[in-house]
Motif scaffolding. Structure first.
Motif, PDB file in Angstrom:
ATOM      1  N   HIS A 119       1.456   7.293  -6.384  1.00 55.71           N
ATOM      2  CA  HIS A 119       0.103   8.163  -6.714  1.00 55.71           C
ATOM      3  C   HIS A 119      -0.502   6.841  -7.426  1.00 55.71           C
ATOM      4  N   GLN A 120      -0.902   6.029  -7.238  1.00 56.37           N
ATOM      5  CA  GLN A 120      -1.343   4.854  -8.029  1.00 56.37           C
ATOM      6  C   GLN A 120      -2.761   4.659  -7.302  1.00 56.37           C
ATOM      7  N   SER A 121      -3.790   5.355  -7.626  1.00 56.17           N
ATOM      8  CA  SER A 121      -5.435   5.097  -6.561  1.00 56.17           C
ATOM      9  C   SER A 121      -5.779   3.844  -7.286  1.00 56.17           C
ATOM     10  N   CYS A 173      -9.234  -1.215  -1.855  1.00 54.31           N
ATOM     11  CA  CYS A 173      -8.695  -1.977  -1.240  1.00 54.31           C
ATOM     12  C   CYS A 173      -9.483  -2.970  -0.765  1.00 54.31           C
ATOM     13  N   LYS A 233       0.683  -1.462  -0.057  1.00 48.62           N
ATOM     14  CA  LYS A 233       0.051   0.576   0.392  1.00 48.62           C
ATOM     15  C   LYS A 233       0.353   1.430   0.177  1.00 48.62           C
ATOM     16  N   LYS A 234       1.916   0.987   0.989  1.00 50.14           N
ATOM     17  CA  LYS A 234       2.610   2.511   0.444  1.00 50.14           C
ATOM     18  C   LYS A 234       3.359   2.858  -0.666  1.00 50.14           C
ATOM     19  N   ASP A 254       1.103   4.184  -2.871  1.00 48.89           N
ATOM     20  CA  ASP A 254       1.042   5.710  -2.550  1.00 48.89           C
ATOM     21  C   ASP A 254       1.478   6.063  -2.843  1.00 48.89           C
ATOM     22  N   SER A 255       2.834   5.987  -2.752  1.00 52.40           N
ATOM     23  CA  SER A 255       4.138   7.019  -3.236  1.00 52.40           C
ATOM     24  C   SER A 255       4.331   6.459  -4.391  1.00 52.40           C
TER      25      SER A 255
END
Length: 119
Positions: free
Chosen positions: A23-25, A28, A16-17, A20-21
């Motif tokens: 910039h993916q949507s 979950c 998940k990190k 997020d890093s």
């Protein structure tokens, strides 16, 4: 993107990190509350994922059920049904994107998939 994960799993948290890093949507889904269905598993197989790769071979439940010895004698349908019956038997995280599934978190594979899907 669909991320099928177990929230307490450290590898899932890393995944998940990573997303997020980059910039993916993504959406979950808790693998315990909503494990992959038999239909989803069959779809993953049709996309080229080997059935054996879907088993969480390092999990406690896998060992408790002695699946190392039982799986070789099971049919494909039995294995699929077993995976769908309990999300803790499924290797995680699963990242589902455009008819592709990544099983487990390997950063290089995930980077490659993200680049392919940005095109």
């Amino acid at each position: 993107m669909l991320l099928i994960e177990y929230p307490k799993c450290s590898t899932c948290q890393k995944a998940k990190k990573f997303l997020d890093s980059h910039h993916q949507s993504y959406e979950c889904r808790n693998i315990v509350l909503e494990p992959p269905t038999e239909e989803e598993i069959r779809t993953f197989l049709s996309w080229g994922v080997p059935l054996g790769k879907l088993f969480n071979t390092s999990g406690m439940l896998y060992r408790e059920l002695n699946l190392k010895d039982k799986l070789p004698n099971m049919t494909e349908d039995e294995k699929i049904s077993l995976l769908a019956s309990n999300g803790m038997l499924v290797k995680r995280p699963l990242l589902v994107v455009n008819e592709q599934v990544l099983v487990g978190f390997k950063e290089l594979e995930w980077k490659k998939l993200i680049k392919e899907n940005e095109k």
